[in-house]
Design a protein around this motif. Structure first.
Motif, PDB file in Angstrom:
ATOM      1  N   SER A 259      41.683  36.647  33.923  1.00 61.82           N
ATOM      2  CA  SER A 259      42.319  37.538  32.953  1.00 61.82           C
ATOM      3  C   SER A 259      43.333  38.443  33.652  1.00 61.82           C
ATOM      4  O   SER A 259      44.450  38.653  33.172  1.00 61.82           O
ATOM      5  CB  SER A 259      41.247  38.372  32.258  1.00 61.82           C
ATOM      6  N   GLY A 260      42.960  38.963  34.817  1.00 59.13           N
ATOM      7  CA  GLY A 260      43.868  39.832  35.572  1.00 59.13           C
ATOM      8  C   GLY A 260      45.115  39.105  36.026  1.00 59.13           C
ATOM      9  O   GLY A 260      46.223  39.662  35.973  1.00 59.13           O
ATOM     10  N   LEU A 261      44.972  37.853  36.472  1.00 56.80           N
ATOM     11  CA  LEU A 261      46.139  37.062  36.881  1.00 56.80           C
ATOM     12  C   LEU A 261      47.065  36.803  35.700  1.00 56.80           C
ATOM     13  O   LEU A 261      48.296  36.821  35.838  1.00 56.80           O
ATOM     14  CB  LEU A 261      45.690  35.746  37.504  1.00 56.80           C
ATOM     15  N   ALA A 262      46.495  36.538  34.522  1.00 60.14           N
ATOM     16  CA  ALA A 262      47.313  36.300  33.336  1.00 60.14           C
ATOM     17  C   ALA A 262      48.118  37.552  32.977  1.00 60.14           C
ATOM     18  O   ALA A 262      49.291  37.468  32.590  1.00 60.14           O
ATOM     19  CB  ALA A 262      46.426  35.881  32.165  1.00 60.14           C
ATOM     20  N   ILE A 263      47.493  38.722  33.092  1.00 59.55           N
ATOM     21  CA  ILE A 263      48.216  39.974  32.838  1.00 59.55           C
ATOM     22  C   ILE A 263      49.306  40.168  33.880  1.00 59.55           C
ATOM     23  O   ILE A 263      50.431  40.598  33.566  1.00 59.55           O
ATOM     24  CB  ILE A 263      47.240  41.170  32.833  1.00 59.55           C
ATOM     25  N   MET A 264      49.009  39.847  35.131  1.00 59.55           N
ATOM     26  CA  MET A 264      49.996  39.955  36.199  1.00 59.55           C
ATOM     27  C   MET A 264      51.239  39.119  35.893  1.00 59.55           C
ATOM     28  O   MET A 264      52.376  39.561  36.105  1.00 59.55           O
ATOM     29  CB  MET A 264      49.363  39.495  37.511  1.00 59.55           C
TER      30      MET A 264
END
Length: 383
Positions: A259-264
């Motif tokens: 999820s964090g990578l997608a936001i990044m």
């Protein structure tokens, strides 16, 4: 050949159905092989007939065929029907030419002008490499673009130019943020690469989801099931039906990490570029408006802190230490460097051809006929 009636008994309507089903299953499993040059020529002609210049059609064809050669069939020539549907719907401009603006000596911006994402990405990596040769680094932000296929083809262009690279993009919503259930984040790949000496280069191209969404489209196209841990259906339940998965949400890998990578990817590709973000990138099958995808591409000169020979030697040592020097876990026959399996697949497919199934060939030929282009040249059949 054995007479089916001798195996199934006296021919009946029921037996005929069984035979037909067997024949259909065999046809679905039979692979039709096309050479990379034939695939490239096919795509180029289709796009040229749709209004793309020959030079730009060749760039798109290169990116699509590169994916098929590396075994990333979800991002290869089979994308042509969806691209051409968007062209016909007026939400993708086949004739558009991206526009470059220099911001600083090491920063530039590309406006994709709602054309093929391959063209904007090609311009971006080209400019990033040019700046990096002079200043050590080059960064290019891209706005108003579209899907650019497999990220690894852009990374490979950087490697071919002797550069390290970072390639980011955002995409249409398919993932929930960790802890949520609304589809607001894209399955947006993160890719990077570095050249090596005698060993294979480092090429990482990965999605922040358990599986790339293109694999679900591929399973639906081929009538196949998907693993239960890939996606949830519209009711939030695990499903092995690709159609129901597309109605629901993809699952991020590693929970909050994916999820964090997608936001990044949204931060660097959407927020920074001026393109759509936060769930507002339009999906590939939504004819209501342009996709407005954003990208972020960086090229880095690898000999900034040491000689190029030393850098490549260190990359070779990394490969040798990680791949050949590591003890194998139980049941593992071989350890691979990131991108190595795809590079080996490319070497094989350059010899044997790119495999497709009949349904895919039929869909591609239907698009070709719609624009007055020639049909696919199948080289051979096999399993």
């Amino acid at each position: 050949m054995t007479d089916p009636s001798s195996v199934l008994g006296q021919p009946t309507a029921e037996n005929a159905v069984i035979v037909d089903d067997d024949q259909q299953q065999q046809q679905a499993q039979t692979k039709l092989y096309m050479t990379a040059s034939s695939a490239h020529a096919f795509v180029s002609e289709v796009l040229s007939r749709a209004g793309t210049t020959a030079a730009n059609a060749a760039i798109v064809a290169h990116g699509l065929v590169a994916a098929d050669l590396r075994g990333i069939d979800t991002h290869g020539v089979n994308r042509i029907p969806s691209y051409m549907a968007r062209v016909a719907q007026g939400v993708l401009d086949a004739a558009a030419v991206p526009e470059l603006t220099e911001v600083t000596p090491v920063v530039a911006s590309v406006d994709g002008r709602n054309g093929f994402g391959f063209l904007a990405a090609d311009m971006a990596i080209g400019k990033a490499v040019e700046m990096a040769r002079t200043f050590g680094i080059g960064m290019v932000s891209v706005k108003h673009s579209n899907h650019f296929g497999m990220s690894a083809w852009i990374v490979q262009k950087g490697i071919d130019a002797g550069m390290m690279s970072l390639v980011f993009t955002n995409s249409s919503p398919a993932l929930p943020v960790f802890g949520g259930q609304s589809k607001l984040l894209g399955v947006s790949p993160i890719a990077c690469g570095a050249p090596a000496g005698k060993e294979k280069p480092f090429i990482l191209d990965m999605a922040p989801s358990v599986a790339a969404r293109g694999k679900i489209y591929k399973a639906k196209r081929r009538g196949e099931k998907i693993p239960l841990d890939w996606a949830l259906d519209g009711e939030g339940k695990p499903t092995d039906d690709p159609a129901k998965a597309l109605e629901g949400v993809m699952l991020p890998m590693g929970g909050p990490k994916g999820s964090g990578l997608a936001i990044m990817m949204d931060v660097f590709s959407g927020v920074l570029s001026g393109s759509a973000f936060a769930g507002h990138v339009t999906g590939p099958y939504d004819p209501s408006k342009p996709a407005d995808v954003g990208h972020f591409i960086v090229a880095i000169k690898p000999d900034l802190f040491m000689s190029l020979d030393e850098f490549k030697g260190r990359m070779d040592y990394l490969y040798q230490r990680v791949v050949h020097g590591s003890d194998k876990a139980a049941g593992v026959e071989r350890i691979f460097f990131p991108g190595e399996i795809e590079q080996l697949t490319q070497e094989e497919r350059e010899r044997t051809g790119i495999p497709y199934v009949r349904a895919e060939i039929d869909a591609l030929n239907e698009v070709a006929r719609s624009v007055g282009a020639g049909e696919i040249k199948v080289e051979r059949e096999g399993v």
